[in-house]
Design an enzyme around this catalytic site. Structure first.
Site, PDB file in Angstrom:
ATOM      1  N   LYS A 133       1.034   4.178  -2.899  1.00 13.55           N
ATOM      2  CA  LYS A 133       0.728   5.592  -2.668  1.00 13.55           C
ATOM      3  C   LYS A 133       1.950   6.471  -3.000  1.00 13.55           C
ATOM      4  CE  LYS A 133      -3.622   5.467  -1.401  1.00 13.55           C
ATOM      5  NZ  LYS A 133      -4.696   6.204  -2.084  1.00 13.55           N
ATOM      6  N   TYR A 193       0.842  -1.202   0.000  1.00 16.40           N
ATOM      7  CA  TYR A 193       0.000   0.000   0.000  1.00 16.40           C
ATOM      8  C   TYR A 193       0.877   1.253   0.000  1.00 16.40           C
ATOM      9  CZ  TYR A 193      -3.381   3.500   1.736  1.00 16.40           C
ATOM     10  OH  TYR A 193      -4.158   4.619   1.895  1.00 16.40           O
TER      11      TYR A 193
HETATM   12  N1  NAP Z   1      -9.553   6.892   5.654  1.00 16.48           N
HETATM   13  C1  NAP Z   1      -8.281   7.180   5.857  1.00 16.48           C
HETATM   14  O1  NAP Z   1      -7.827   7.262   7.005  1.00 16.48           O
HETATM   15  C2  NAP Z   1      -7.365   7.428   4.685  1.00 16.48           C
HETATM   16  C3  NAP Z   1      -6.056   7.878   4.936  1.00 16.48           C
HETATM   17  C4  NAP Z   1      -5.205   8.133   3.862  1.00 16.48           C
HETATM   18  C5  NAP Z   1      -5.672   7.932   2.566  1.00 16.48           C
HETATM   19  N2  NAP Z   1      -6.941   7.490   2.342  1.00 16.48           N
HETATM   20  C6  NAP Z   1      -7.365   7.276   0.953  1.00 16.48           C
HETATM   21  O2  NAP Z   1      -8.637   7.846   0.732  1.00 16.48           O
HETATM   22  C7  NAP Z   1      -9.300   7.141  -0.312  1.00 16.48           C
HETATM   23  C8  NAP Z   1     -10.728   6.826   0.112  1.00 16.48           C
HETATM   24  O3  NAP Z   1     -10.710   6.034   1.286  1.00 16.48           O
HETATM   25  P1  NAP Z   1     -11.934   5.972   2.320  1.00 16.48           P
HETATM   26  O4  NAP Z   1     -11.331   5.976   3.667  1.00 16.48           O
HETATM   27  O5  NAP Z   1     -12.975   6.977   1.977  1.00 16.48           O
HETATM   28  O6  NAP Z   1     -12.469   4.491   2.014  1.00 16.48           O
HETATM   29  P2  NAP Z   1     -13.918   3.860   2.206  1.00 16.48           P
HETATM   30  O7  NAP Z   1     -14.740   4.659   3.161  1.00 16.48           O
HETATM   31  O8  NAP Z   1     -13.683   2.433   2.484  1.00 16.48           O
HETATM   32  O9  NAP Z   1     -14.603   4.026   0.758  1.00 16.48           O
HETATM   33  C9  NAP Z   1     -14.069   3.371  -0.346  1.00 16.48           C
HETATM   34  C10 NAP Z   1     -14.912   3.675  -1.580  1.00 16.48           C
HETATM   35  O10 NAP Z   1     -14.316   3.012  -2.693  1.00 16.48           O
HETATM   36  C11 NAP Z   1     -15.213   2.066  -3.247  1.00 16.48           C
HETATM   37  N3  NAP Z   1     -14.445   0.888  -3.635  1.00 16.48           N
HETATM   38  C12 NAP Z   1     -13.750   0.055  -2.828  1.00 16.48           C
HETATM   39  N4  NAP Z   1     -13.192  -0.936  -3.556  1.00 16.48           N
HETATM   40  C13 NAP Z   1     -13.545  -0.719  -4.841  1.00 16.48           C
HETATM   41  C14 NAP Z   1     -13.293  -1.405  -6.063  1.00 16.48           C
HETATM   42  N5  NAP Z   1     -12.593  -2.557  -6.084  1.00 16.48           N
HETATM   43  N6  NAP Z   1     -13.785  -0.905  -7.209  1.00 16.48           N
HETATM   44  C15 NAP Z   1     -14.524   0.229  -7.192  1.00 16.48           C
HETATM   45  N7  NAP Z   1     -14.794   0.912  -6.082  1.00 16.48           N
HETATM   46  C16 NAP Z   1     -14.330   0.442  -4.912  1.00 16.48           C
HETATM   47  C17 NAP Z   1     -16.227   1.778  -2.145  1.00 16.48           C
HETATM   48  O11 NAP Z   1     -17.504   1.443  -2.650  1.00 16.48           O
HETATM   49  P3  NAP Z   1     -17.934  -0.056  -3.080  1.00 16.48           P
HETATM   50  O12 NAP Z   1     -17.692  -0.916  -1.876  1.00 16.48           O
HETATM   51  O13 NAP Z   1     -19.367   0.073  -3.466  1.00 16.48           O
HETATM   52  O14 NAP Z   1     -17.081  -0.417  -4.231  1.00 16.48           O
HETATM   53  C18 NAP Z   1     -16.319   3.152  -1.476  1.00 16.48           C
HETATM   54  O15 NAP Z   1     -17.168   3.982  -2.208  1.00 16.48           O
HETATM   55  C19 NAP Z   1      -8.417   5.913  -0.598  1.00 16.48           C
HETATM   56  O16 NAP Z   1      -7.649   6.149  -1.741  1.00 16.48           O
HETATM   57  C20 NAP Z   1      -7.539   5.813   0.615  1.00 16.48           C
HETATM   58  O17 NAP Z   1      -6.312   5.190   0.324  1.00 16.48           O
HETATM   59  C21 NAP Z   1      -7.795   7.231   3.366  1.00 16.48           C
END
Ligand code: NAP
Ligand code: NAG
Length: 339
Positions: free
Chosen positions: A230, A226
């Site tokens: 990134k 991961y």
């Molecule tokens: N949350 C944190 O602390 C954090 C920190 C640093 C970076 N980020 C980054 O922020 C971004 C969003 O993360 P989040 O925390 O908002 O995640 P999340 O709440 O788990 O949401 C993930 C979204 O992506 C979709 N998704 C997951 N797998 C998929 C696939 N195989 N194909 C298409 N869509 C998919 C999910 O919907 P479905 O299940 O319907 O597909 C959902 O809409 C990511 O790039 C993550 O690396 C997050």
């Protein structure tokens, strides 16, 4: 503080002052040199802190109108049904963009689209596209491309991302998990960007926003795949930003520490961990090309991590992940017992 410690600090201070006195009396030039060096260090630290302060709390971002808000332009958001992507969809619709939402679950996408339609009246349009970026074949990608082809896209948010189920040593990481991480974080970003960027360049207007992670700005033991995926986004975004700048397109990597979401498995917001709504507001207020850390407390932490020795940052991150793994395993055990 113990009286012994106080005494020894006082002794150290007085012997330091005594040496300063000897130095100024015997070596006035050396003393002046040291004074100048000290003043320079203090001044340059103040300048650095002021510029960090201005960047984090004062400097405004590029106005969203530049990317076609309220003029019929579309925002394309991947991973749009939940967490950070869902918030981008809602807030960009509110700012006056039509929104195309992509993720796996069509029903969840339809629910977010409906929420936008309900709030916006008919001020903006929505479209949804169900796609699994971990397994999409060429035919599905081609369908997605032809859905995007006729839209005037002002903003692309490459938000979809996958991390490891929990921090795990590389040698214990399932091959399938590594594959999915690369397919989603790297391949999907490249392909979707390649569908959208040419149109933006020809219209001389656009924003490509890639969602990065602190795991990508510092090597993260136990999230090796991961972390590297990134880091790929950092390098890719900065190179692309330079290429597309003369073509009027802004490319930003939004560097992100923890945000409340199902991916982070953190449910309660705090100063260090904003809600997706607060996080996305900060991103949209501070749009700028290149790598940015838009949320204020994340930016302060980023500054500390930049000036701290890399070995200390890495040891801290490693220890954090050992701890997160322990707690994740205990939680898994509890859940297994319940079922
Ligand atoms: N949350 C944190 O602390 C954090 C920190 C640093 C970076 N980020 C980054 O922020 C971004 C969003 O993360 P989040 O925390 O908002 O995640 P999340 O709440 O788990 O949401 C993930 C979204 O992506 C979709 N998704 C997951 N797998 C998929 C696939 N195989 N194909 C298409 N869509 C998919 C999910 O919907 P479905 O299940 O319907 O597909 C959902 O809409 C990511 O790039 C993550 O690396 C997050
Ligand atoms: C990523 O894309 C390349 C080029 O299309 C392909 O060869 C590779 O199998 C893909 N990797 C993953 C993990 O999907």
């Amino acid at each position: 503080m113990s009286s012994q410690a106080t005494t020894s600090i006082a002794a150290m201070a007085s012997s330091f002052l005594a040496s300063v006195k000897i130095l100024t009396n015997t070596q006035p030039c050396a003393a002046a040199g040291l004074l100048a060096l000290g003043s320079f260090t203090v001044a340059s630290t103040l300048v650095a802190w002021t510029s960090v302060f201005l960047r984090i709390f004062v400097r405004p971002g590029i106005n969203l109108k530049k990317f076609g808000a309220k003029k019929g332009a579309w925002a394309v958001v991947t991973g749009a049904s939940d967490g950070i992507g869902r918030e981008f969809s809602l807030q960009l619709a509110k700012a006056g963009f039509n929104v195309l939402l992509a993720a796996r679950n069509g029903e969840k996408l339809a629910a977010v689209a409906q929420e936008i339609d309900g709030k916006s009246g008919s001020a903006v349009q929505t479209k949804t596209f169900a796609i699994d970026f971990a397994h999409a074949d060429d035919a599905t990608y081609e369908q997605f491309q032809s859905t995007l082809k006729d839209l005037d896209i002002g903003i692309l948010v490459n938000n979809v991302g996958k991390s490891h189920e929990m921090p795990t040593d590389f040698i214990d990481t399932p091959a399938e998990e590594m594959n999915d991480i690369l397919a989603i974080n790297v391949n999907a970003t490249l392909r979707v960007t390649s569908f959208v960027a040419p149109g933006m360049a020809s219209r001389h207007r656009g924003l490509i926003l890639n969602i990065g992670s602190f795991a990508g700005s510092a090597p993260s033991p136990m999230l090796a795949t991961y972390s590297a995926s990134k880091a790929f986004l950092v390098t890719f975004s900065e190179a692309l930003a330079a290429e597309l700048k003369p073509k009027g397109v802004v490319v930003e990597l939004a560097n992100t520490y923890f945000v409340v979401s199902s991916m982070s498995k953190i449910r309660r917001a705090s100063a260090m961990v904003p809600t997706p709504a607060a996080y996305v507001r900060s991103v949209l207020r501070k749009i700028a090309p290149g790598t940015q850390t838009p949320f204020w407390s994340h930016a302060l932490l980023d500054y500390v991590m930049q000036i701290a020795p890399a070995s200390i940052v890495q040891a801290y991150t490693h220890a954090l992940h050992v701890d997160i793994r322990k707690r994740a395993l205990r939680k898994k055990e509890r859940e297994a017992k319940k079922n």
